[in-house]
Design an enzyme around this catalytic site. Sequence first.
Site, PDB file in Angstrom:
ATOM      1  CG  ASN A   1      19.821  29.244 -43.671  1.00  0.00           C
ATOM      2  OD1 ASN A   1      18.815  28.776 -43.669  1.00  0.00           O
ATOM      3  ND2 ASN A   1      20.357  28.970 -42.546  1.00  0.00           N
TER       4      ASN A   1
ATOM      5  CG  ASP B   1      22.321  31.847 -40.498  1.00  0.00           C
ATOM      6  OD1 ASP B   1      21.605  32.128 -39.906  1.00  0.00           O
ATOM      7  OD2 ASP B   1      23.114  30.481 -39.846  1.00  0.00           O
TER       8      ASP B   1
ATOM      9  CG  PHE C   1       7.578  32.945 -41.834  1.00  0.00           C
ATOM     10  CD1 PHE C   1       6.288  32.432 -41.596  1.00  0.00           C
ATOM     11  CD2 PHE C   1       7.458  34.122 -43.062  1.00  0.00           C
ATOM     12  CE1 PHE C   1       5.421  33.024 -41.928  1.00  0.00           C
ATOM     13  CE2 PHE C   1       6.273  34.502 -43.333  1.00  0.00           C
ATOM     14  CZ  PHE C   1       5.130  34.132 -42.811  1.00  0.00           C
TER      15      PHE C   1
ATOM     16  CB  SER D   1       3.673  27.367 -32.259  1.00  0.00           C
ATOM     17  OG  SER D   1       3.146  26.069 -32.174  1.00  0.00           O
TER      18      SER D   1
ATOM     19  CE1 TYR E   1       8.891  25.266 -33.282  1.00  0.00           C
ATOM     20  CE2 TYR E   1       7.089  24.247 -32.095  1.00  0.00           C
ATOM     21  CZ  TYR E   1       7.657  25.098 -33.077  1.00  0.00           C
ATOM     22  OH  TYR E   1       6.414  25.711 -33.801  1.00  0.00           O
TER      23      TYR E   1
ATOM     24  CE  LYS F   1       8.428  28.983 -33.470  1.00  0.00           C
ATOM     25  NZ  LYS F   1       8.773  30.012 -34.313  1.00  0.00           N
TER      26      LYS F   1
ATOM     27  CG  ASN G   1       4.490  18.520 -39.208  1.00  0.00           C
ATOM     28  OD1 ASN G   1       5.579  19.348 -39.872  1.00  0.00           O
ATOM     29  ND2 ASN G   1       4.216  18.545 -37.852  1.00  0.00           N
TER      30      ASN G   1
ATOM     31  CB  VAL H   1      -3.072   6.339 -35.800  1.00  0.00           C
ATOM     32  CG1 VAL H   1      -4.063   7.278 -34.955  1.00  0.00           C
ATOM     33  CG2 VAL H   1      -3.665   6.276 -37.356  1.00  0.00           C
TER      34      VAL H   1
ATOM     35  N   GLY I   1       5.610  13.504 -25.986  1.00  0.00           N
ATOM     36  CA  GLY I   1       5.382  15.090 -25.956  1.00  0.00           C
ATOM     37  C   GLY I   1       4.177  15.478 -26.795  1.00  0.00           C
TER      38      GLY I   1
HETATM   39  C1  UD1 Z   1       3.414  20.426 -33.410  1.00  0.00           C
HETATM   40  C2  UD1 Z   1       3.109  21.473 -32.421  1.00  0.00           C
HETATM   41  C3  UD1 Z   1       2.894  22.859 -33.307  1.00  0.00           C
HETATM   42  C4  UD1 Z   1       4.355  22.785 -33.913  1.00  0.00           C
HETATM   43  C5  UD1 Z   1       4.776  21.882 -35.026  1.00  0.00           C
HETATM   44  C6  UD1 Z   1       5.824  21.739 -35.620  1.00  0.00           C
HETATM   45  C7  UD1 Z   1       1.742  21.209 -30.550  1.00  0.00           C
HETATM   46  C8  UD1 Z   1       0.295  21.113 -30.051  1.00  0.00           C
HETATM   47  N1  UD1 Z   1       1.388  21.504 -31.872  1.00  0.00           N
HETATM   48  O1  UD1 Z   1       2.461  20.125 -34.112  1.00  0.00           O
HETATM   49  O2  UD1 Z   1       2.719  24.081 -32.399  1.00  0.00           O
HETATM   50  O3  UD1 Z   1       4.345  23.991 -34.842  1.00  0.00           O
HETATM   51  O4  UD1 Z   1       4.586  20.480 -34.017  1.00  0.00           O
HETATM   52  O5  UD1 Z   1       6.089  20.552 -36.439  1.00  0.00           O
HETATM   53  O6  UD1 Z   1       2.426  21.403 -29.874  1.00  0.00           O
HETATM   54  N2  UD1 Z   1       0.300  12.038 -36.151  1.00  0.00           N
HETATM   55  C9  UD1 Z   1       0.161  10.723 -36.159  1.00  0.00           C
HETATM   56  N3  UD1 Z   1       1.029  10.161 -37.183  1.00  0.00           N
HETATM   57  C10 UD1 Z   1       2.149  10.560 -37.661  1.00  0.00           C
HETATM   58  C11 UD1 Z   1       2.207  12.073 -37.653  1.00  0.00           C
HETATM   59  C12 UD1 Z   1       1.249  12.714 -36.806  1.00  0.00           C
HETATM   60  O7  UD1 Z   1      -0.645  10.180 -35.745  1.00  0.00           O
HETATM   61  O8  UD1 Z   1       2.790  10.193 -38.642  1.00  0.00           O
HETATM   62  C13 UD1 Z   1      -0.531  12.778 -35.242  1.00  0.00           C
HETATM   63  C14 UD1 Z   1       0.283  13.466 -34.030  1.00  0.00           C
HETATM   64  O9  UD1 Z   1       0.507  12.590 -33.104  1.00  0.00           O
HETATM   65  C15 UD1 Z   1      -0.515  14.713 -33.745  1.00  0.00           C
HETATM   66  C16 UD1 Z   1      -1.525  15.092 -34.882  1.00  0.00           C
HETATM   67  O10 UD1 Z   1      -1.068  13.810 -35.824  1.00  0.00           O
HETATM   68  O11 UD1 Z   1      -2.068  14.071 -32.982  1.00  0.00           O
HETATM   69  C17 UD1 Z   1      -0.774  16.174 -35.446  1.00  0.00           C
HETATM   70  O12 UD1 Z   1       0.771  16.020 -35.599  1.00  0.00           O
HETATM   71  P1  UD1 Z   1       1.817  16.862 -36.252  1.00  0.00           P
HETATM   72  O13 UD1 Z   1       1.485  17.124 -37.498  1.00  0.00           O
HETATM   73  O14 UD1 Z   1       3.316  16.494 -36.000  1.00  0.00           O
HETATM   74  O15 UD1 Z   1       1.664  18.349 -35.760  1.00  0.00           O
HETATM   75  P2  UD1 Z   1       1.518  18.609 -34.048  1.00  0.00           P
HETATM   76  O16 UD1 Z   1       2.325  17.735 -33.265  1.00  0.00           O
HETATM   77  O17 UD1 Z   1       0.375  18.976 -33.686  1.00  0.00           O
END
Ligand code: UD1
Length: 341
Positions: free
Chosen positions: A34, A60, A83, A127, A152, A156, A202, A220, A300
Amino acid sequence: MRKKIVVTGGTGYIGSHTVVELVASGFDVVIIDNLFNSDITVLDGIHAITGVRPRFYDYDICDLTQLESVFAAEGQVDAIIHFAAYKAVGESVRKPLEYYRNNLVSLMNLLDMMERHNTPALVFSSSCTVYGQPDELPVTELSQVKEAASPYGYTKQAGEIIIRDTMAARPSQTAVSLRYFNPIGAHPTALIGEQPHGVPENLVPFITQTAIGIRDELKVFGNDYDTPDGSCIRDYLHVVDLARAHVMALQRMLEGKNKANYEVFNLGMGKGVSVLEAITAFEKATGVRLKYSVTGRRAGDIEKIWADPSLANRELHWKTEISIEEAMETAWRWENKLKNR
Ligand code: UD1
């Protein structure tokens, strides 16, 4: 006859890369999406890579009438790869009901379709979030499923249970849950990739948007974790490696090679990489220096998790082939492509 596969969320990030691999493997692909979190131009990218434009329904899947009309129009479908779902952890905390409704109603509707239209197989996007913070690393499929950190995560966990119980009641159908670790990167052609709406949640999209100047600096989230450099550890894998795993899991079911009618696989590289190491990998791969600073922990977040992918290695004959540096390089090429659009 070519096998027909319905891909929900097929214009999304992982979905579109999987569609490309499915088409390359000779499948007839039908996409339902969608466009809530994706763009119609993704179909052009898929077409440019494969020479094929899959049939597309802007529907949808929570709407049973729309879904029914797809299955009625398409006739025999050999499998569904599902997905389409909401996936932002933080947003799910603010809007739990929307997450439960969207992610679970859609899945239950698809399970209904499988029964009504005799669709024999299902691949479900799960996940590593189902493991919570594991007691032992790396995690295997037998590691305990813990309290999820967000609604979320619960969608899953619940999705997996709904499929498990439904398959137990339907011995003639098969399903597999694929527990993704952290997919990153883009197609090497830079014709498809990740396109987050708004500020990326992400890590890698945030890195590439910072490097290209859309964001001032990467934050970070924490350097006081119990890890060698204090930042969180994840298992990053390239999205094309992940996409290939879907084709392999599908073929296993279609060829009747599955050992049970419901199976679960971890999909990761099997290597833990910290946030600071991921930044270094980006800088090394691209020659671009990234502006970043350390800030507080993100609510979280799991401290550390990485996969034991040996079950998928053995049973699906799958393993990752693309390094994190190559993955970063493809993400960077994609970001540059987006800029020049
Ligand atoms: C999380 C979930 C994953 C889910 C995904 C969806 C867990 C372990 N993982 O991924 O299953 O599918 O979300 O979006 O629950 N970070 C920074 N700065 C940023 C962004 C991220 O430092 O601006 C760090 C985060 O703290 C983390 C790592 O980068 O340690 C990865 O983060 P991210 O890409 O958001 O993925 P997850 O949180 O691991």
